[in-house]
Design a protein around this motif. Structure first.
Motif, PDB file in Angstrom:
ATOM      1  N   MET A   1      11.995 -15.973  -1.620  1.00  0.00           N
ATOM      2  CA  MET A   1      11.101 -16.918  -0.898  1.00  0.00           C
ATOM      3  C   MET A   1       9.888 -16.819  -1.435  1.00  0.00           C
ATOM      4  O   MET A   1       9.095 -17.810  -1.033  1.00  0.00           O
ATOM      5  CB  MET A   1      11.069 -16.248   0.636  1.00  0.00           C
ATOM      6  N   THR A   2       9.470 -15.993  -2.538  1.00  0.00           N
ATOM      7  CA  THR A   2       8.175 -16.045  -2.997  1.00  0.00           C
ATOM      8  C   THR A   2       8.300 -16.067  -4.506  1.00  0.00           C
ATOM      9  O   THR A   2       7.446 -15.047  -4.871  1.00  0.00           O
ATOM     10  CB  THR A   2       7.535 -14.654  -2.565  1.00  0.00           C
ATOM     11  N   GLY A   3       8.932 -16.649  -5.191  1.00  0.00           N
ATOM     12  CA  GLY A   3       9.041 -16.532  -6.524  1.00  0.00           C
ATOM     13  C   GLY A   3       9.782 -15.520  -7.465  1.00  0.00           C
ATOM     14  O   GLY A   3       9.304 -15.519  -8.564  1.00  0.00           O
ATOM     15  N   TYR A   4      10.571 -14.609  -6.606  1.00  0.00           N
ATOM     16  CA  TYR A   4      10.972 -13.649  -7.317  1.00  0.00           C
ATOM     17  C   TYR A   4      10.289 -12.573  -7.659  1.00  0.00           C
ATOM     18  O   TYR A   4      10.449 -12.071  -9.027  1.00  0.00           O
ATOM     19  CB  TYR A   4      12.279 -14.048  -8.426  1.00  0.00           C
ATOM     20  N   ASN A   5       9.088 -12.342  -6.963  1.00  0.00           N
ATOM     21  CA  ASN A   5       8.136 -11.266  -7.725  1.00  0.00           C
ATOM     22  C   ASN A   5       8.312 -10.020  -6.854  1.00  0.00           C
ATOM     23  O   ASN A   5       9.885  -9.906  -6.306  1.00  0.00           O
ATOM     24  CB  ASN A   5       6.674 -11.793  -6.960  1.00  0.00           C
ATOM     25  N   CYS A   6       7.967  -8.952  -7.112  1.00  0.00           N
ATOM     26  CA  CYS A   6       8.134  -7.576  -6.788  1.00  0.00           C
ATOM     27  C   CYS A   6       7.081  -7.511  -5.417  1.00  0.00           C
ATOM     28  O   CYS A   6       6.014  -7.909  -5.238  1.00  0.00           O
ATOM     29  CB  CYS A   6       7.510  -6.861  -7.616  1.00  0.00           C
ATOM     30  N   MET A   7       7.878  -6.804  -4.557  1.00  0.00           N
ATOM     31  CA  MET A   7       7.009  -6.514  -3.128  1.00  0.00           C
ATOM     32  C   MET A   7       7.364  -4.974  -2.811  1.00  0.00           C
ATOM     33  O   MET A   7       8.642  -4.512  -3.040  1.00  0.00           O
ATOM     34  CB  MET A   7       7.793  -7.335  -2.225  1.00  0.00           C
ATOM     35  N   ASN A   8       6.422  -4.074  -2.505  1.00  0.00           N
ATOM     36  CA  ASN A   8       6.465  -2.844  -2.292  1.00  0.00           C
ATOM     37  C   ASN A   8       5.692  -2.183  -1.502  1.00  0.00           C
ATOM     38  O   ASN A   8       4.902  -2.810  -0.900  1.00  0.00           O
ATOM     39  CB  ASN A   8       6.714  -1.993  -3.738  1.00  0.00           C
ATOM     40  N   CYS A   9       5.786  -0.906  -1.014  1.00  0.00           N
ATOM     41  CA  CYS A   9       5.018  -0.091  -0.584  1.00  0.00           C
ATOM     42  C   CYS A   9       4.499  -0.354   0.916  1.00  0.00           C
ATOM     43  O   CYS A   9       3.498  -0.539   1.401  1.00  0.00           O
ATOM     44  CB  CYS A   9       3.707   0.055  -1.377  1.00  0.00           C
ATOM     45  N   HIS A  10       5.604  -0.906   1.811  1.00  0.00           N
ATOM     46  CA  HIS A  10       5.286  -1.158   3.113  1.00  0.00           C
ATOM     47  C   HIS A  10       4.881   0.132   4.068  1.00  0.00           C
ATOM     48  O   HIS A  10       5.338   1.096   3.635  1.00  0.00           O
ATOM     49  CB  HIS A  10       6.386  -1.857   3.905  1.00  0.00           C
ATOM     50  N   ALA A  11       4.081  -0.062   4.748  1.00  0.00           N
ATOM     51  CA  ALA A  11       3.506   0.778   5.790  1.00  0.00           C
ATOM     52  C   ALA A  11       3.101   0.624   7.023  1.00  0.00           C
ATOM     53  O   ALA A  11       2.731  -0.599   7.156  1.00  0.00           O
ATOM     54  CB  ALA A  11       2.411   1.632   5.052  1.00  0.00           C
ATOM     55  N   PHE A  12       3.410   1.485   8.030  1.00  0.00           N
ATOM     56  CA  PHE A  12       3.053   0.953   9.518  1.00  0.00           C
ATOM     57  C   PHE A  12       2.033   2.047   9.949  1.00  0.00           C
ATOM     58  O   PHE A  12       1.882   3.276   9.603  1.00  0.00           O
ATOM     59  CB  PHE A  12       4.291   1.198  10.050  1.00  0.00           C
ATOM     60  N   CYS A  13       1.295   1.525  10.926  1.00  0.00           N
ATOM     61  CA  CYS A  13       0.177   2.295  11.726  1.00  0.00           C
ATOM     62  C   CYS A  13       0.907   3.156  12.677  1.00  0.00           C
ATOM     63  O   CYS A  13       1.324   2.384  13.882  1.00  0.00           O
ATOM     64  CB  CYS A  13      -0.998   1.539  12.265  1.00  0.00           C
ATOM     65  N   MET A  14       1.104   4.408  12.816  1.00  0.00           N
ATOM     66  CA  MET A  14       1.681   5.063  13.729  1.00  0.00           C
ATOM     67  C   MET A  14       3.147   4.852  14.237  1.00  0.00           C
ATOM     68  O   MET A  14       3.115   4.676  15.632  1.00  0.00           O
ATOM     69  CB  MET A  14       0.587   5.308  15.006  1.00  0.00           C
TER      70      MET A  14
END
Length: 495
Positions: free
Chosen positions: A177-190
């Motif tokens: 959906m975004t030009g076959y880039n890399c996406m990483n390091c998702h994080a959530f608050c508590m």
């Protein structure tokens, strides 16, 4: 006359099967074993759900017998009542509604499973095994990145969420959906599904912070920091994010026993103020004589934990870098650190990384490896835990395996963890779930259930950074896509 002795478990098994025939005479759609020979051994199954402890709200534990057979059958009976039977040619897929009812009825009890296989010489019924049902539910959703276990190159990368009470999997964002880039390091608050962040690299790059329906896209490289924000962790207030900044490199080994190394030429730890859009200079650990990385706040927000190692010449001394786990006091009101730095786990002959404190503040879980701070490719890596009040280690033998255990995250109530493991094939990291008792001791972990238990054979992706959240991430993937394609990135400052 010859005396015939029958073992206690065989007598119990015969009684169970006899009751099954009496109670299930109307179950015409299930092919039941006939004239089965009783075996002394437990069945070999995949995933291995024998004697595991599961939350009361988990999706059906579908599995298959690993031996060659024409047909498979299982009878499940509850200690407190209820029963469920299932059959199949290649695998055993349990009815979701019947499974849910059986778990609820047996919360705090056990399920007994009797498996049978139809083979060339007839039916065989295997020794029963148990599944323990814990009355405490697990957070309802798991978020992870699916990525081919490659190195410099990638094709399809996506961040997904899975409903743990069913088999529903949804895309949060995928790189086609975004030009076959890399996406990483998702994080959530508590463990909050409404407060998250992730990075995109290459095209449409930036750090994306999502709070409710609000999406921010940020440029995070400043003159004072060596890189964009890298490995993040939220402050419980939601006002701050601590993150490392890293100059990351990698190389490949020439021997088949080892695949690759990921290491830092430099790394520091900083704190980003989400509301003021700035990195706080008074809350940053920026030095040339030490590598700092993988920070994490304590659940009360008063401490900043991080990994630290004396700087060495890299990559020549890559296997001599050993990280301590340290902490320093954090004043959330002023946005400052308060020295001195305290060493919580000291590195002597080993290295420690991924510090994660349980939400109740009692335990520190971390990963141990021979050297370095990126143990995902280290076969020796294991998960360790420390009781913070007494500083006593907790025996984690039942959680670990002979292969890599690396990343881990806590549930919001501190009673379950999910972690990455390569125990099944040595190549792909898969998510395992483990009950953590009141005393901190782990039960036998179990592999994330799938509707098709053969999915792990044909889905050739690693599950990266599994994170438990308390509900569904309602972010519209197309809103995030539009922010990436059309939105401008705001430059943060360093003050």
């Amino acid at each position: 006359m010859e005396t015939i002795y029958i073992s206690q478990y065989k007598r119990s098994l015969i009684c169970t099967l006899f009751c099954c025939l009496l109670l299930t005479a109307c179950s015409w759609n299930v092919r039941q074993p006939e004239n089965a020979s009783v075996q002394e051994e437990e069945p070999e199954i995949f995933p291995d759900y024998r004697d595991v402890t599961v939350p009361v709200n988990i999706s059906p534990l579908n599995f298959r017998l690993t031996r060659e057979c024409e047909h498979q059958y299982v009878l499940i009976t509850g200690e407190k009542g209820g029963r469920l039977e299932c059959d199949g040619e290649r695998s055993l897929r349990l009815d979701p509604d019947a499974w849910r009812k059986l778990l609820e009825e047996n919360a705090g009890g056990t399920l007994t499973l009797v498996c049978s296989s139809l083979e060339k010489d007839g039916w065989k019924t295997w020794k029963p095994f148990q599944i323990h049902v814990d009355e405490r539910p697990i957070d309802s959703h798991l978020v992870y990145r699916l990525i081919e276990p490659g190195y410099e190159k990638w094709h399809i990368v996506g961040i997904y969420q899975r409903d743990l009470e069913s088999f529903d999997e949804k895309v949060i964002i995928r790189n086609d959906m975004t030009g076959y880039n890399c996406m990483n390091c998702h994080a959530f608050c508590m463990n909050d599904p409404n407060q998250m962040m992730l990075h995109m690299r290459a095209v449409h790059d930036g750090t994306y912070i999502i709070r409710g329906k609000e999406i921010e896209r940020l440029k995070t490289k400043t003159k004072q920091t060596i890189s964009n924000l890298t490995y993040p962790y939220w402050h419980p207030s939601g006002k701050y994010i601590t993150t490392s900044v890293n100059d990351i490199k990698q190389f490949f080994h020439a021997v088949k026993e080892k695949k690759m190394e990921v290491f830092d030429l430099e790394s520091d730890v900083v704190v980003y103020d989400v509301e003021q859009h700035k990195i706080l200079s008074a809350a940053s650990l920026i030095t040339k004589d030490a590598f700092e990385t993988f920070p994490a706040f304590s659940p009360d927000g008063k401490w900043l934990y991080f990994c630290s190692a004396p700087a060495r010449e890299m990559p020549a001394e890559y296997d001599k870098v050993r990280y301590h786990i340290c902490r320093v006091a954090f004043d959330a009101g002023k946005g400052t650190l308060q020295l001195p730095v305290d060493t919580v786990v000291r590195a002597d002959s080993l290295s420690y990384t991924f510090p994660r404190i349980s939400p109740d503040g009692r335990f520190l879980m971390y990963t141990e490896t021979a050297y370095g701070q990126f143990p995902i490719w280290h076969k020796d890596a294991e998960i360790r835990m420390l009781e913070l009040e007494t500083h006593q280690p907790v025996d984690m033998t039942s959680l670990n395996s002979t292969d890599t255990e690396s990343y881990h995250s806590w549930s919001s109530q501190s009673d379950w963890v999910v972690f990455s493991s390569r125990r099944d094939n040595g190549l792909y990291t898969l998510p395992y779930i483990c009950r953590i008792g009141v005393d901190g001791h782990p039960a036998k972990p179990f592999l994330l259930p799938q509707e098709d238990p053969e999915k792990y054979d044909y889905q050739l992706y690693s599950y990266n950074l599994p994170e438990l959240v308390t509900g569904e991430v309602t972010l519209d993937p197309y809103a995030l896509q539009q922010k990436a394609l059309n939105g401008t990135a705001e430059q943060i400052s360093f003050e």
